[in-house]
Design a protein around this motif. Sequence first.
Motif, mmCIF file in Angstrom:
data_model
loop_
_atom_site.group_PDB
_atom_site.id
_atom_site.type_symbol
_atom_site.label_atom_id
_atom_site.label_comp_id
_atom_site.label_asym_id
_atom_site.label_seq_id
_atom_site.Cartn_x
_atom_site.Cartn_y
_atom_site.Cartn_z
ATOM 1 N N ARG A 77 0.843 -1.085 0.041
ATOM 2 C CA ARG A 77 -0.049 -0.009 0.025
ATOM 3 C C ARG A 77 0.828 1.192 0.097
ATOM 4 O O ARG A 77 0.339 2.351 -0.547
ATOM 5 C CB ARG A 77 -0.861 0.017 1.318
ATOM 6 C CG ARG A 77 -2.015 -0.883 1.306
ATOM 7 C CD ARG A 77 -3.086 -0.521 2.107
ATOM 8 N NE ARG A 77 -2.428 -0.445 3.511
ATOM 9 C CZ ARG A 77 -2.678 -1.443 4.451
ATOM 10 N NH1 ARG A 77 -2.953 -2.786 4.084
ATOM 11 N NH2 ARG A 77 -2.126 -1.482 5.612
ATOM 12 N N GLY A 78 2.024 1.132 0.556
ATOM 13 C CA GLY A 78 2.951 2.376 0.528
ATOM 14 C C GLY A 78 2.691 2.977 1.853
ATOM 15 O O GLY A 78 1.917 2.638 2.785
ATOM 16 N N SER A 79 3.206 4.078 1.935
ATOM 17 C CA SER A 79 3.279 4.830 3.110
ATOM 18 C C SER A 79 1.954 5.762 3.472
ATOM 19 O O SER A 79 1.054 5.797 2.515
ATOM 20 C CB SER A 79 4.465 5.983 3.379
ATOM 21 O OG SER A 79 4.325 6.965 2.189
ATOM 22 N N LYS A 80 1.836 6.183 4.742
ATOM 23 C CA LYS A 80 0.497 6.938 4.833
ATOM 24 C C LYS A 80 0.521 7.910 4.112
ATOM 25 O O LYS A 80 -0.564 8.618 3.613
ATOM 26 C CB LYS A 80 0.296 7.216 6.420
ATOM 27 C CG LYS A 80 -1.001 7.652 6.774
ATOM 28 C CD LYS A 80 -1.145 7.838 8.284
ATOM 29 C CE LYS A 80 -2.391 8.536 8.774
ATOM 30 N NZ LYS A 80 -2.488 8.664 10.099
ATOM 31 N N GLU A 81 1.422 9.025 3.961
ATOM 32 C CA GLU A 81 1.405 9.918 3.297
ATOM 33 C C GLU A 81 1.156 9.765 1.579
ATOM 34 O O GLU A 81 0.399 10.592 0.913
ATOM 35 C CB GLU A 81 2.867 10.616 3.004
ATOM 36 C CG GLU A 81 3.113 11.470 4.578
ATOM 37 C CD GLU A 81 3.477 10.351 5.677
ATOM 38 O OE1 GLU A 81 3.561 9.083 5.342
ATOM 39 O OE2 GLU A 81 3.670 10.648 6.851
ATOM 40 N N ASP A 82 1.740 8.740 1.166
ATOM 41 C CA ASP A 82 1.568 8.349 -0.287
ATOM 42 C C ASP A 82 -0.103 7.846 -0.543
ATOM 43 O O ASP A 82 -0.664 8.345 -1.603
ATOM 44 C CB ASP A 82 2.241 7.170 -0.489
ATOM 45 C CG ASP A 82 3.831 7.274 -0.575
ATOM 46 O OD1 ASP A 82 4.049 8.471 -0.839
ATOM 47 O OD2 ASP A 82 4.692 6.489 -0.549
ATOM 48 N N SER A 87 -5.254 9.400 -2.646
ATOM 49 C CA SER A 87 -6.753 9.470 -2.375
ATOM 50 C C SER A 87 -7.102 10.856 -2.779
ATOM 51 O O SER A 87 -8.216 11.248 -3.405
ATOM 52 C CB SER A 87 -7.023 9.202 -0.985
ATOM 53 O OG SER A 87 -8.252 9.591 -0.715
ATOM 54 N N ALA A 88 -6.357 12.070 -2.440
ATOM 55 C CA ALA A 88 -6.511 13.249 -2.765
ATOM 56 C C ALA A 88 -6.607 13.555 -4.246
ATOM 57 O O ALA A 88 -7.329 14.137 -4.845
ATOM 58 C CB ALA A 88 -5.490 14.346 -2.171
#
Length: 223
Positions: A77-82, A87-88
Amino acid sequence: MKLFRRGESSTTDAAADQTAVVDDSSAAGSTRTAVSATAGKGRPTPKRRDAQGKRRGPVAPAPMTPKEARARRRAARGSKEDRKAASAERKAAAADRRTRMLAGEDKYLLPRDQGPVRAFVRDIVDARRNLVGLFMPMALVLILSMFVAPALQTIVTLAMLVMMAFMIIEGFVLGRIVNNRVRERFPDSIDTGYKIGWYAFVRASQIRKMRAPKPRIGPGTAV
């Protein structure tokens, strides 16, 4: 019966032998050509699935514990920031598509709304003040009044039947108007008849502010 002399027989045999040699040479050449043409690469052609599997590389072994499985999913999934950035971006793209759809850009419309004929029909409906558009709010008021004053149920039911009769009559008239205008503006169009009449009726029955795509013209505008 014709008799051949010894000399003639020898000549005939020699010619036959020469012809046989030429035929044998031609056959051998044809055989070599056929063999060289049909000679393969010595191995069967791999299937697309196998070839793609080889290009993808070795498959990772299955996780041994639930913790390892969760770690792999988290890494995929990748990092939370990614994830937030992705999503944005998706939300921004969806908002942009909706804005373009409401603006009436043909590329972003639903298949039922695409085409110049459907846009012309929407303009005809939006330029009219349709009584059928008042059915939904009036029906809601009548239904609420039944709960407030149950004694008015008979009157409310009669009023809704009268409204439905007006809806049917106006829908029929609107369908005739729309079909005639479409035949005048687009004589070669096959998008006429019941389909285009029902499309106009459905749009007319919607509240003006809730119509999609949004109206391009105001009531009373000449189309």
